[in-house]
Design an enzyme around this catalytic site. Structure first.
Site, PDB file in Angstrom:
ATOM      1  N   TYR A 164       0.844  -1.151   0.003  1.00 27.01           N
ATOM      2  CA  TYR A 164       0.134  -0.162   0.112  1.00 27.01           C
ATOM      3  C   TYR A 164       0.916   1.392  -0.233  1.00 27.01           C
ATOM      4  O   TYR A 164       1.892   1.221   0.669  1.00 27.01           O
ATOM      5  CB  TYR A 164      -0.952   0.043   1.280  1.00 27.01           C
ATOM      6  CG  TYR A 164      -1.801   1.335   1.304  1.00 27.01           C
ATOM      7  CD1 TYR A 164      -2.750   1.654   0.734  1.00 27.01           C
ATOM      8  CD2 TYR A 164      -1.314   2.204   2.607  1.00 27.01           C
ATOM      9  CE1 TYR A 164      -3.374   2.862   0.747  1.00 27.01           C
ATOM     10  CE2 TYR A 164      -2.139   3.369   2.720  1.00 27.01           C
ATOM     11  CZ  TYR A 164      -3.240   3.553   2.047  1.00 27.01           C
ATOM     12  OH  TYR A 164      -3.971   4.600   2.093  1.00 27.01           O
ATOM     13  N   ASP A 166       0.450  -6.666   6.856  1.00 24.22           N
ATOM     14  CA  ASP A 166      -0.704  -5.863   6.459  1.00 24.22           C
ATOM     15  C   ASP A 166      -1.614  -6.964   5.911  1.00 24.22           C
ATOM     16  O   ASP A 166      -1.562  -7.357   4.765  1.00 24.22           O
ATOM     17  CB  ASP A 166      -0.437  -4.667   5.523  1.00 24.22           C
ATOM     18  CG  ASP A 166      -1.656  -3.948   5.578  1.00 24.22           C
ATOM     19  OD1 ASP A 166      -3.006  -4.250   5.534  1.00 24.22           O
ATOM     20  OD2 ASP A 166      -1.343  -2.587   5.302  1.00 24.22           O
TER      21      ASP A 166
HETATM   22  C1  LIG Z   1      -6.059   1.785   3.106  1.00 26.21           C
HETATM   23  C2  LIG Z   1      -5.024   0.994   3.494  1.00 26.21           C
HETATM   24  C3  LIG Z   1      -4.042   1.189   4.577  1.00 26.21           C
HETATM   25  C4  LIG Z   1      -4.322   2.533   5.310  1.00 26.21           C
HETATM   26  O1  LIG Z   1      -5.289   2.562   6.135  1.00 26.21           O
HETATM   27  P1  LIG Z   1      -6.282   3.994   6.660  1.00 26.21           P
HETATM   28  O2  LIG Z   1      -7.007   3.475   7.075  1.00 26.21           O
HETATM   29  O3  LIG Z   1      -6.689   4.434   5.314  1.00 26.21           O
HETATM   30  O4  LIG Z   1      -5.153   4.874   7.277  1.00 26.21           O
HETATM   31  C5  LIG Z   1      -3.127   0.592   4.697  1.00 26.21           C
HETATM   32  N1  LIG Z   1      -3.031  -0.831   4.127  1.00 26.21           N
HETATM   33  C6  LIG Z   1      -3.742  -1.142   3.203  1.00 26.21           C
HETATM   34  C7  LIG Z   1      -3.623  -2.430   2.533  1.00 26.21           C
HETATM   35  C8  LIG Z   1      -4.890  -0.213   2.657  1.00 26.21           C
HETATM   36  O5  LIG Z   1      -5.596  -0.554   1.796  1.00 26.21           O
END
Ligand SMILES: *Cc1c(COP(=O)(O)O)cnc(C)c1O
Length: 379
Positions: free
Chosen positions: A102, A174
């Site tokens: 991301y 993530d």
């Molecule tokens: C959107 C996203 C983020 C960031 O999250 P926010 O809630 O927008 O701060 C991090 N990792 C991934 C894979 C995302 O899609």
């Protein structure tokens, strides 16, 4: 909730929570910022002092996600990036960061490198490259994202955990695109799961939230908790309430989205105006076999595809859509499409012809009809 219930049960019942004061089957929204001590100056039974530390409504949402991920402890943050930043800052030593995560995570990596922190990169899913990076840089933290956004790279979590742990590093992953319904990274050896709860966990595009779930408590976890409280990267009570409400339907939403995504990915792959489709459920995906083992019950609702031509063709497709919304973000009940090349900085090398699609729960025939109309822009 005591027995080991399945994820759909944990989600639907919000981990069995109840309003103990009234018997209400839905928790109240704790609006207080401060909590009264008794005449002996003891804290109230909740243990709460001030809302920046925590409060009951946030803890209820944390308990649902904690049970879904099978974590030792879970904490919510004001956004996904606040959660990821806390991990990167709390971990000691160099950071090994997967390429093509991301782009907010990449920007964080760049920012920490500019401050003098060692941030080393490795290609998504390349375990040999990670082994080399670990031998050379001796990272304290390895950060991966699977499936990655918007490349849909699928990374072997168990294999990565082994390499990270041999090098003495923590593995943070993530797992936003997978959700705990499709993958439970802590069971596969990851140390920290990171979520943008803004996405499918909440699922209704009306909450900004982040989450961290840990396999076990550690010194790094203590530093993360103190960063959250000190810097106030907390979630509001109302957003926590909405998140709990959203997570009640997580399992059915993910199932419906998977189903629609499978149909659309196969349909796109056969379309003459589409040159590539990235979705782990397709047998053409380079890590399809790994995804089939690692992701349980589906491959997620996120995909990207390239149209014939470049940026102007991609934008022409978008301009003809009448149903699917031209908007960023993902994991919501409504289908969203985005031209990442228009918004990402040059360093991410986003292909001009790439469109990222987050498939929702609408009737799939309507989505296909809209995409068909859009792709009709390309002769
Ligand atoms: C959107 C996203 C983020 C960031 O999250 P926010 O809630 O927008 O701060 C991090 N990792 C991934 C894979 C995302 O899609």
């Amino acid at each position: 909730m005591k027995p080991p219930f399945r994820p759909a049960t944990i989600a639907a019942q919000a981990n069995g929570q109840i309003n103990t004061a009234t018997g209400g089957t839905v928790g109240p929204i704790e609006t207080s910022t401060t909590f009264e001590r008794d005449d002996a100056y003891r804290l109230p039974a909740s243990g709460d002092i001030y809302r920046r530390d925590n409060n009951a409504t946030v803890r209820e949402a944390e308990a649902v996600l904690n049970a879904l991920e099978g974590a030792a402890e879970t904490r919510l943050f004001g956004s996904g990036l606040a959660a990821i930043a806390a991990v990167m800052r709390a971990a000691q030593g160099p950071i090994a960061l997967q390429d093509g995560t991301y782009y907010g995570t990449q920007k964080l990596g760049e920012a920490y490198a500019a401050e003098g922190r060692t941030v080393v990169r490795f290609p998504a899913g390349d375990l040999d490259a990670l082994r080399r990076v670990c031998a050379e840089a001796k990272p304290g933290l390895v950060v991966i994202e699977t499936p990655s956004n918007p490349w849909l790279a699928v990374v072997d979590i168990a294999g990565t955990a082994e390499i990270a742990h041999e090098a003495g590093a923590l593995l943070a992953i993530d797992s936003t695109a997978a959700t705990p319904i499709l993958t439970r990274p802590l069971d596969l050896g990851a140390d920290i799961v990171m979520h943008s709860a803004t996405k499918a966990l909440n699922g209704h595009s009306d909450v900004l939230a982040g989450a961290l779930c840990v396999r076990e408590k550690s010194e790094t976890w203590e530093r993360i908790l103190s960063l959250r409280a000190m810097e106030g990267a907390v979630l509001s009570s109302f957003d926590a309430y909405l998140l709990t409400r959203g997570m009640r339907t997580l399992a059915v939403r993910v199932a419906a989205m998977n189903h629609n995504a499978a149909h659309i990915a196969h349909w796109l792959e056969a379309h003459p105006a589409v040159t590539a489709v990235r979705w782990p459920g397709l047998s053409s995906h380079p890590a399809h076999a790994l995804a089939s083992r690692q992701m349980q019950g589906g491959f997620g609702s996120l995909m990207s595809f390239d149209v014939k031509g470049g940026a102007s063709e991609a934008l022409a497709v978008l301009s003809r859509l009448k149903l699917i919304k031209r908007a960023t973000s993902l994991g919501g009940v409504e289908t969203l499409i985005e031209h990442r090349h228009s918004i990402e900085p040059a360093f991410t090398n986003m292909p001009p012809a790439l469109l990222r699609l987050s498939v929702g729960i609408e009737a799939v025939e309507d989505l296909v009809a809209d995409l068909s109309e859009g792709l009709g822009a390309i002769a």
